[in-house]
Design a protein around this motif. Structure first.
Motif, PDB file in Angstrom:
ATOM      1  N   SER A 191       9.664  -1.693   3.137  1.00 63.97           N
ATOM      2  CA  SER A 191      10.928  -1.164   3.573  1.00 63.97           C
ATOM      3  C   SER A 191      11.052   0.242   3.030  1.00 63.97           C
ATOM      4  O   SER A 191      10.343   0.608   2.112  1.00 63.97           O
ATOM      5  CB  SER A 191      12.070  -2.028   3.003  1.00 63.97           C
ATOM      6  N   THR A 192      11.914   1.005   3.605  1.00 64.52           N
ATOM      7  CA  THR A 192      12.084   2.371   3.130  1.00 64.52           C
ATOM      8  C   THR A 192      13.433   2.481   2.454  1.00 64.52           C
ATOM      9  O   THR A 192      14.340   1.709   2.725  1.00 64.52           O
ATOM     10  CB  THR A 192      12.052   3.368   4.300  1.00 64.52           C
ATOM     11  N   ASP A 193      13.582   3.451   1.602  1.00 66.22           N
ATOM     12  CA  ASP A 193      14.882   3.710   0.980  1.00 66.22           C
ATOM     13  C   ASP A 193      15.452   4.957   1.617  1.00 66.22           C
ATOM     14  O   ASP A 193      14.943   6.042   1.428  1.00 66.22           O
ATOM     15  CB  ASP A 193      14.708   3.965  -0.521  1.00 66.22           C
TER      16      ASP A 193
ATOM     17  N   GLU B 233       6.896   4.976  12.972  1.00 66.92           N
ATOM     18  CA  GLU B 233       6.127   6.015  12.253  1.00 66.92           C
ATOM     19  C   GLU B 233       6.436   5.931  10.760  1.00 66.92           C
ATOM     20  O   GLU B 233       5.566   5.978   9.922  1.00 66.92           O
ATOM     21  CB  GLU B 233       6.470   7.415  12.760  1.00 66.92           C
ATOM     22  N   LYS B 234       7.698   5.789  10.463  1.00 67.05           N
ATOM     23  CA  LYS B 234       8.145   5.783   9.076  1.00 67.05           C
ATOM     24  C   LYS B 234       7.469   4.663   8.275  1.00 67.05           C
ATOM     25  O   LYS B 234       7.050   4.850   7.135  1.00 67.05           O
ATOM     26  CB  LYS B 234       9.652   5.576   9.061  1.00 67.05           C
TER      27      LYS B 234
ATOM     28  N   ILE C 185       0.864  -1.188   0.000  1.00 66.65           N
ATOM     29  CA  ILE C 185       0.000   0.000   0.000  1.00 66.65           C
ATOM     30  C   ILE C 185       0.895   1.231   0.000  1.00 66.65           C
ATOM     31  O   ILE C 185       1.747   1.381   0.889  1.00 66.65           O
ATOM     32  CB  ILE C 185      -0.928   0.083   1.239  1.00 66.65           C
ATOM     33  N   ASN C 186       0.701   2.083  -0.978  1.00 68.27           N
ATOM     34  CA  ASN C 186       1.466   3.335  -1.091  1.00 68.27           C
ATOM     35  C   ASN C 186       2.960   3.114  -0.862  1.00 68.27           C
ATOM     36  O   ASN C 186       3.615   3.872  -0.144  1.00 68.27           O
ATOM     37  CB  ASN C 186       0.918   4.378  -0.105  1.00 68.27           C
ATOM     38  N   GLY C 187       3.484   2.056  -1.437  1.00 72.35           N
ATOM     39  CA  GLY C 187       4.939   1.818  -1.391  1.00 72.35           C
ATOM     40  C   GLY C 187       5.440   0.999  -0.214  1.00 72.35           C
ATOM     41  O   GLY C 187       6.616   0.655  -0.161  1.00 72.35           O
ATOM     42  N   LYS C 188       4.575   0.684   0.745  1.00 69.14           N
ATOM     43  CA  LYS C 188       5.018  -0.143   1.874  1.00 69.14           C
ATOM     44  C   LYS C 188       4.578  -1.588   1.632  1.00 69.14           C
ATOM     45  O   LYS C 188       3.422  -1.851   1.282  1.00 69.14           O
ATOM     46  CB  LYS C 188       4.402   0.338   3.201  1.00 69.14           C
TER      47      LYS C 188
END
Ligand SMILES: Cc1cc2nc3c(=O)[nH]c(=O)nc-3n(C[C@H](O)[C@H](O)[C@H](O)COP(=O)(O)OP(=O)(O)OC[C@H]3O[C@@H](n4cnc5c(N)ncnc54)[C@H](O)[C@@H]3O)c2cc1C
Length: 359
Positions: A271-273, A285-286, A254-257
């Motif tokens: 995951s985040t970049d 939060e991230k 969802i929305n990149g997650k």
């Protein structure tokens, strides 16, 4: 004159780095009959162990260029390798389908246009009345979520895949050295890889699969630049009176997650970049702020585990880097995303290059 096959059996290939890329290259080269040695001082701490294992191939919206070609090759090769590796782990599987969702109307319209133009029976827009959308809407308490489903894409458990590859490599008696390579040099038509203990390993070919650290070994012969990219993931526990996570699809974005429910009250999100190597404190939060408003159960969720991986992103050229740098010297690095997905396409490329070298 010796046959090519005889050359293969005599040839010694050193693979530096034992993440998914190093292991997959070893698998394919060992099946071709080469004598392979893998060298890695810390194979359990690499980014491959952190990966969520989503294989986002067929849903990739740019259907041309190198990135698409590599994805397409991998999508075709994965079933063959899963079949092959089942001899070592009969539970190894790609869990399908994969769902990509958005709350952004503009992005959804683009998805719709892509699906209409591509006309692929394995890709469909999820209608509002689909059971997936109904359950996601209910769990996330928002009516704005829309998206598509890809029946050809899915998820492989990355840890289980790495363990299975280890079983295969052990079975084939592939040499493994728990050492760090600090220097490579060429002498009398052979490559010499030097370890921190000053041991020298000779080989006909060296393949650099050591991600960020590859540049340290080749800075005198190449202009390649790599930047570190941090990726984080966490397992969250929630109150199962408020939601049943097993009502959700097995893997979705969802929305990149990326979200993977693993039981009634536990899910993984990544995951985040991030272009740094230091994880931030605010990981919860991230990773959970992907909707205008979080559902209550997610707001109150507890981090049960968290982990990270540092990948390498090419600076000034496209990802991944798969190149022949010198006679008998190859690099497979810069897989900052999709390294699990692309491993079979990478090993196919290496196999072809190595065969060419000996023919
Ligand atoms: C949180 C997270 C989630 C991800 N999710 C996905 C996903 O869903 N799907 C997907 O396809 N990809 C995913 N990825 C990306 C994927 O993990 C990477 O693309 C992939 O692991 C890169 O593999 P690699 O073999 O190139 O590098 P690595 O796994 O980092 O391996 C490099 C190895 O080289 C070794 N090494 C370094 N220097 C030396 C040296 N001098 N001598 C010997 N050995 C050395 C290291 O010890 C290490 O073991 C994710 C990544 C993260 C962090």
């Amino acid at each position: 004159m010796k046959s090519i096959k005889e050359n293969f059996q005599k040839a010694h290939i050193v693979i530096i780095g034992s993440g998914i890329i190093g292991k997959f290259n070893a698998l394919e080269l060992s099946e071709l009959g080469f004598c392979v040695t893998i060298i890695d001082p810390a194979q359990d701490k690499n980014s491959s162990n952190a990966a969520l294992g989503l294989l986002m191939g067929n849903m990739y919206q740019k259907r041309r260029g190198r990135s698409w070609t590599l994805r397409k090759q991998s999508i075709e090769l994965w079933p063959k390798w899963i079949n092959f590796l089942r001899e070592f782990n009969d539970e190894l599987n790609i869990e399908k389908p994969l769902i990509q969702l958005t709350t952004n109307e503009e992005k959804f319209q683009k998805l719709k246009q892509f699906i209409n133009e591509i006309n692929d029976p394995d890709l469909k827009i999820l209608e509002e009345n689909s059971i997936f959308i109904k359950n996601i809407t209910k769990a996330f308490e928002t009516k704005k979520i829309k998206g598509m489903i890809s029946f050809k894409d899915g998820r492989i458990n990355a840890k289980s895949l790495l363990e299975t590859l280890d079983k295969y490599l052990k079975h084939k008696k592939i040499n493994f050295l728990e050492e760090e390579i600090i220097k490579i040099k060429k002498s009398n038509n052979q490559w010499i890889s030097e370890t921190t203990n000053n041991a020298e390993i000779k080989s006909d070919i060296v393949i650099l699969c050591n991600s960020l650290k590859a540049v340290d070994l080749i800075d005198s012969i190449s202009q390649i630049k790599l930047k570190p990219v941090l990726g984080q993931a966490m397992e969250i526990g929630v109150n199962d009176a408020e939601v049943n996570l097993l009502s959700l699809p097995k893997q979705f974005n969802i929305n990149g997650k990326n979200i993977i429910p693993i039981s009634k009250n536990k899910l993984i999100i990544g995951s985040t970049d991030e272009y740094s190597t230091n994880p931030e404190d605010k990981i919860f939060e991230k990773l959970t702020n992907f909707l205008d408003k979080k559902p209550n159960w997610l707001m109150k969720g507890q981090i049960l585990k968290k982990w990270l991986g540092i990948r390498s992103r090419p600076d000034g050229e496209s990802s991944p880097i798969m190149k022949n740098l010198d006679d008998g010297l190859f690099i497979c690095s810069g897989f900052y995303k999709n390294g699990i997905l692309l491993a079979p396409a990478c090993s196919r490329w290496i196999a072809k290059e190595v065969e060419k070298y000996f023919s």
